[in-house]
Design an enzyme around this catalytic site. Sequence first.
Site, PDB file in Angstrom:
ATOM      1  N   GLY A  11      47.444 -18.933 -13.372  1.00  0.00           N
ATOM      2  CA  GLY A  11      46.066 -18.460 -13.560  1.00  0.00           C
ATOM      3  C   GLY A  11      46.062 -17.190 -14.398  1.00  0.00           C
ATOM      4  O   GLY A  11      46.979 -16.388 -14.317  1.00  0.00           O
ATOM      5  N   ARG A  74      48.926 -24.275 -15.632  1.00  0.00           N
ATOM      6  CA  ARG A  74      49.744 -24.311 -14.415  1.00  0.00           C
ATOM      7  C   ARG A  74      50.751 -25.445 -14.534  1.00  0.00           C
ATOM      8  O   ARG A  74      50.374 -26.594 -14.697  1.00  0.00           O
ATOM      9  CB  ARG A  74      48.861 -24.543 -13.190  1.00  0.00           C
ATOM     10  N   THR A 114      55.365 -19.194 -11.447  1.00  0.00           N
ATOM     11  CA  THR A 114      55.923 -18.877 -12.761  1.00  0.00           C
ATOM     12  C   THR A 114      57.279 -18.187 -12.607  1.00  0.00           C
ATOM     13  O   THR A 114      58.234 -18.466 -13.341  1.00  0.00           O
ATOM     14  CB  THR A 114      54.954 -17.935 -13.514  1.00  0.00           C
ATOM     15  N   ILE A 135      46.196 -11.574  -9.571  1.00  0.00           N
ATOM     16  CA  ILE A 135      45.168 -10.819  -8.831  1.00  0.00           C
ATOM     17  C   ILE A 135      45.472 -10.853  -7.334  1.00  0.00           C
ATOM     18  O   ILE A 135      44.904 -10.095  -6.573  1.00  0.00           O
ATOM     19  CB  ILE A 135      43.739 -11.368  -9.092  1.00  0.00           C
ATOM     20  N   ASP A 136      46.388 -11.746  -6.919  1.00  0.00           N
ATOM     21  CA  ASP A 136      46.661 -11.911  -5.476  1.00  0.00           C
ATOM     22  C   ASP A 136      47.586 -10.823  -4.918  1.00  0.00           C
ATOM     23  O   ASP A 136      47.657 -10.647  -3.710  1.00  0.00           O
ATOM     24  CB  ASP A 136      47.308 -13.288  -5.216  1.00  0.00           C
ATOM     25  N   GLN A 283      36.376 -12.866 -10.531  1.00  0.00           N
ATOM     26  CA  GLN A 283      37.379 -11.878 -10.095  1.00  0.00           C
ATOM     27  C   GLN A 283      38.581 -11.807 -11.037  1.00  0.00           C
ATOM     28  O   GLN A 283      39.367 -10.865 -10.989  1.00  0.00           O
ATOM     29  CB  GLN A 283      37.856 -12.206  -8.670  1.00  0.00           C
TER      30      GLN A 283
HETATM   31  O1  F6P Z   1      46.477 -16.994  -8.201  1.00  0.00           O
HETATM   32  C1  F6P Z   1      45.290 -16.514  -8.711  1.00  0.00           C
HETATM   33  C2  F6P Z   1      44.126 -17.324  -8.195  1.00  0.00           C
HETATM   34  O2  F6P Z   1      42.956 -16.799  -8.764  1.00  0.00           O
HETATM   35  C3  F6P Z   1      44.024 -17.405  -6.675  1.00  0.00           C
HETATM   36  O3  F6P Z   1      43.468 -16.252  -6.121  1.00  0.00           O
HETATM   37  C4  F6P Z   1      43.188 -18.642  -6.518  1.00  0.00           C
HETATM   38  O4  F6P Z   1      43.441 -19.249  -5.278  1.00  0.00           O
HETATM   39  C5  F6P Z   1      43.668 -19.515  -7.641  1.00  0.00           C
HETATM   40  O5  F6P Z   1      44.245 -18.667  -8.605  1.00  0.00           O
HETATM   41  C6  F6P Z   1      42.587 -20.342  -8.299  1.00  0.00           C
HETATM   42  O6  F6P Z   1      43.187 -21.203  -9.175  1.00  0.00           O
HETATM   43  P1  F6P Z   1      42.455 -22.019 -10.319  1.00  0.00           P
HETATM   44  O7  F6P Z   1      42.145 -21.084 -11.428  1.00  0.00           O
HETATM   45  O8  F6P Z   1      43.449 -23.049 -10.712  1.00  0.00           O
HETATM   46  O9  F6P Z   1      41.200 -22.561  -9.712  1.00  0.00           O
END
Ligand code: F6P
Length: 357
Positions: A11, A74, A114, A135-136, A283
Amino acid sequence: MKRIGMLTSGGDCQALNAAMRGVVKGLSKNVEDLEVYGFYEGYKGLIYGNYRLLTGSDFSGILTKGGTILGTSRQPFKLMRVPDEKGLDKVEAMKQTYYKLRLDCLVILGGNGTQKTANLLREEGLNIIHLPKTIDNDIYGTDVTFGFQSAIDIATDAIDCIHTTAASHNRVFIVEVMGHKVGWLTLYAGIAGGADIILLPEIPYDINKVVSAIAGRNKAGKGFTILAVAEGAISKEDAKLSKKDLKEKMKNRKYPSVSYEVAARIEEKIGSEVRVTVPGHTQRGGSPCPYDRVLCTRLGAAAANLILKEDYGYMVGMVNGNTKKVPLADVAGKLKMVEPNSKIIKEAKLIGISFGD
Ligand code: F6P
């Protein structure tokens, strides 16, 4: 002469460009002849040889630009050893691209998944430097990941905005915060936004405790309550389920996300409506905050320094306020979670924040 490959995977977040700029600036000021190859859409670009030779102008004016100039995708780690639909061995394909371009090093920017692939490539003999993006904030071996502080700002803004409307209507509001399986973002945004109740994956909640925290506020004359709920929050009952049963339950869940389920359970008990707000991917969007710009400039410069010294196989993290090289082998595959007995949780509880436990 140095030939560097660079990719952003997983992401996106706000400070990927700032970090790449840091690396390239650090190298270009110190290397006579520098070639930087940018791979498009993460590991996909490396697997299928989709890349471009980047120039100085690619890195000019991108300090403040969100997203990633290279694009991202991803590529799950568990599928890396599985051939693609045409039978291509992805790991071999990545190695071939690396050797074909005669790279000195591959700089990989990304989160946990990654990082696991970065370590796999290191084990396969490639020179790797990893920069911790997400961001996590769940990457082990660094105090902070880039993107985290910028995302806190956005999630906090969302909670701030909810405050005025919640107070005007005397309502219970839930703000659902990202963070995947960990609660760092919810914890920090929740505290910063003055949430009354914070639900995290690391601290399974009891719905009765949540409801009594709301009742406690009402009794104290506060007509509204704000909950910051992590997208990965889990109830005490669900936390007891086996992985398989939980997966099955999630699959059949009638709510779009955990917050709606929490809202329905509260509504059932208090008899009035609960509203849910999901800031979602906002976010991860927009410009990096100043903290992340500084963090990425420092991480980028430290990465450049390692490349100059030909010292590979590390994540460049931030430990106790200083950049630090951390062996990839020591951290890949580990998750950094919120510790339920940590000081920050105890301090939050001391000022009256409920974690529903
Ligand atoms: O890992 C970052 C993140 O934004 C997580 O907080 C969230 O669960 C996930 O990616 C969302 O993923 P995607 O962009 O594939 O919907």
